[in-house]
Design an enzyme around this catalytic site. Structure first.
Site, PDB file in Angstrom:
ATOM      1  N   TRP A  94     -47.321   5.106   7.159  1.00  0.00           N
ATOM      2  CA  TRP A  94     -46.480   5.290   7.265  1.00  0.00           C
ATOM      3  C   TRP A  94     -44.782   4.936   6.807  1.00  0.00           C
ATOM      4  CZ3 TRP A  94     -44.610   7.613  12.046  1.00  0.00           C
ATOM      5  CH2 TRP A  94     -43.185   9.149  11.557  1.00  0.00           C
ATOM      6  N   ASP A 140     -52.324   4.527  15.198  1.00  0.00           N
ATOM      7  CA  ASP A 140     -51.251   5.488  15.923  1.00  0.00           C
ATOM      8  C   ASP A 140     -51.825   7.580  15.433  1.00  0.00           C
ATOM      9  OD1 ASP A 140     -49.538   7.918  14.692  1.00  0.00           O
ATOM     10  OD2 ASP A 140     -48.670   7.127  13.658  1.00  0.00           O
ATOM     11  N   LYS A 160     -49.656  18.254  14.533  1.00  0.00           N
ATOM     12  CA  LYS A 160     -50.730  19.092  13.596  1.00  0.00           C
ATOM     13  C   LYS A 160     -51.858  20.097  13.985  1.00  0.00           C
ATOM     14  CE  LYS A 160     -48.003  15.192  11.403  1.00  0.00           C
ATOM     15  NZ  LYS A 160     -47.149  15.093  10.604  1.00  0.00           N
TER      16      LYS A 160
END
Ligand code: LMR
Length: 405
Positions: free
Chosen positions: A140, A221, A256
């Site tokens: 990311w 993560d 999300k």
């Protein structure tokens, strides 16, 4: 060199604009594009078939209940809501897991997964000054900057194979041979961002033993739990590490999976060997939080807590999440068949990748061309947000990709 100067009667006139953010900057550019046919495949935000990022029904119901029952908007404690922390642990590890029953984990509520990562970085820097944080290449776009902002040295390990469509597990371990005991290994729990390429369950188990032998601290993560196979299935990796008896750090998010993006609802969890270690860790993590943002925002976490602890709301959530997963899978299949009908290039790898993102294989030049000539916005490395594709824009998207290939 960057001393404060007011020679021209201004402190600020000499400040040069910073470069735009690799992901959110593109999203801003998209908003400013006047082309009515523009397509946004940048930021990792789920969109439905109508291009809308919906408020989930379970969240609307929880919000109604919260408004009726909320007694105060006063500050939460530094670490956030204890009910929220316990709900996060139950969701990640399961209520009956020894990490939970033995109270071996310290969880703090953070402003999004990003806030959790930054607090993790600050805690690591304070406790293990010399630790270096190893992250996949690619990862990311914000990962390296977050840990660098905490003052940590970042390193990268091989992740993708030569085609850039699958995992190079042997290459990963090979490149990590330069790691030192006490370094941190950043892993993506599922739905790797930006590639959509994940470890198999067997590879997670192998990784657990390997991490132990190299004396690395795993930091997972976990921003997309529920976006690949399901809420339970998607934490198989975290559980493999915990079940191997390792100490683990986990940064998680409800952006999300509960669609709570702008509410900033995340968590940072440290799994220690026993309760007293977890308590001591919590005291240090709290002091990292206090100097960053004092205490976390309460509204979104209250909504997540309601959904996670109400059987009916949880059932609705599971159904809504399952619909999101199905749509993403359908779009992947459609994209592959539409591309394969237009070009010789084999796009079948897109169906093998998981979650919201795929590495499209598009080069930086092609990505620029798509943006400049077709108003199609894709993140620099070729990452596409599959959820930004729908039956109305897929034709134009695939024609345009085929034109730049
Ligand atoms: C993304 O990768 O697009 C998301 O995680 C949103 C962000 O903050 O970059």
């Amino acid at each position: 060199m960057n001393t404060l100067k007011n020679t021209a009667q201004s402190f600020f006139n000499h400040v040069e604009p910073a470069p735009p953010d690799a992901i959110l900057g593109l999203n801003e550019a998209f908003k400013n594009d006047p082309n009515p046919e523009k397509i946004n495949l940048t930021v990792g935000v789920y969109q439905d078939e109508n291009g809308v990022t919906p408020v989930l029904d379970c969240i609307r119901a929880a919000e109604k209940r919260l408004i009726e029952q909320e007694k105060s908007k006063s500050y939460l404690g530094i670490q956030g809501s204890p009910e929220y922390a316990s709900s996060v642990q139950n969701l990640i590890f399961g209520k009956e897991h020894p990490v939970v029953t033995q109270a071996r984990a310290a969880t703090v509520q953070t402003p999004g997964g990003t806030g959790g990562l930054r607090i993790a970085g600050d805690f690591i820097k304070r406790q293990f000054d010399q630790a270096r944080v190893w992250m996949s290449s690619p990862t990311w776009a914000n990962h390296p900057a977050i840990f660098a902002a905490s003052g940590l040295v970042t390193k990268s390990y091989t992740y993708l194979d030569a085609d850039k469509t699958g995992l190079d597990f042997a290459g990963m371990k090979e490149s990590l041979s330069e790691s030192r005991p006490g370094d941190v290994l950043l892993l993506h729990g599922c739905c790797h961002n930006p590639t959509g390429v994940d470890f198999s369950v067997d590879q997670w188990s192998e990784l657990a033993e390997w991490v132990r032998s190299r004396e690395l601290l795993p930091l997972v993560d976990c921003a997309y739990q529920g976006f690949h196979k399901g809420l339970k299935e998607d934490v198989a990796g975290v559980l493999a590490l915990c079940d191997a008896g390792l100490e683990v750090m986990v940064c998680s998010s409800f952006s999300k999976n509960l669609g709570l993006y702008g509410e900033r609802v995340g968590a940072m969890t440290v799994v220690a060997q026993d309760r007293s270690a977890a308590d001591a860790i919590l005291s240090h993590v709290k002091s990292c939080i206090r100097v960053n943002y004092s205490n976390p925002p309460r509204h979104g976490a209250a909504l997540a807590t309601i959904v996670l602890n109400d059987a009916e709301f949880s059932r609705r959530w599971q159904d809504e999440l399952s619909a999101i997963r199905s749509r993403i899978k359908q779009v992947r299949s459609l994209l592959v068949s539409e591309m394969n009908s237009r070009t010789e290039v084999d796009f079948s790898f897109i169906e093998r990748q998981n979650g919201m993102f795929s590495f499209s294989g598009l080069t930086p030049v092609q990505v620029d061309q798509l943006r400049n000539e077709y108003s199609i916005y894709i993140v620099g490395g070729g990452r596409i947000n599959v959820a930004g594709i729908n039956t109305r824009n897929i034709g134009r998207l695939c024609d345009s990709i085929a034109a730049v290939l």
